[in-house]
Design an enzyme around this catalytic site. Sequence first.
Site, short mmCIF file in Angstrom:
data_model
loop_
_atom_site.label_atom_id
_atom_site.label_comp_id
_atom_site.label_asym_id
_atom_site.label_seq_id
_atom_site.Cartn_x
_atom_site.Cartn_y
_atom_site.Cartn_z
N GLU A 1 0.82 -1.21 0.00
CA GLU A 1 0.00 0.00 0.00
C GLU A 1 0.86 1.26 0.00
OE1 GLU A 1 -2.24 -3.14 2.49
OE2 GLU A 1 -0.16 -2.52 2.16
N CYS B 1 -2.55 -2.89 7.39
CA CYS B 1 -2.05 -2.81 8.76
C CYS B 1 -2.27 -1.36 9.23
CB CYS B 1 -0.57 -3.19 8.80
SG CYS B 1 0.54 -1.94 8.08
N CYS C 1 -0.33 1.24 7.11
CA CYS C 1 -0.88 1.42 5.76
C CYS C 1 -2.26 2.08 5.80
CB CYS C 1 -0.94 0.09 5.03
SG CYS C 1 0.71 -0.59 4.68
#
Length: 157
Positions: free
Chosen positions: A55, A83, A86
């Site tokens: 990302e 996560c 990101c």
Amino acid sequence: MISPTELMKLAINKAKEGIAAGQSPFGCAIALEGKVVAVSHNIVLQTTDVTAHAEVTALRVACQNVGEILLEGAQVATTCEPCPMCAAAIHWSRAGEVYFGATIEDAAEAGFNELRMPAGQLYEVGGSETKLIADVERAACRELFALWKSSGSAISY
């Protein structure tokens, strides 16, 4: 406008390229105003940069291609639930929607050291307007973990 499934298929194919290159099994594609502006995979191992998640690298490419730091209303397709790092980066880019396939729990089961903070919870607590859409091509995204493990380049981190 590109469909979430079409965008996710680009991310999945890019993740497969990454796996073939010895990287971990994550891909991301970004579209803005109906045009694909970035497709990238995780390059953490290649760059020895723990922030080089799919990302983040896709956001970097998209911003360079557009010439702006904000991707207002962009569509982001990522093979795994973002996560916290990101998810925050996607929020800061002002993307409109994030489509994801595999979950943080799926990544943890595959051996990744995930912070078990669902992106939706982070966005809710943080007041983000970015919308999360789960289960886009989830089976195909989960298969990336098996492909990665069979590639011989799988390491836990």
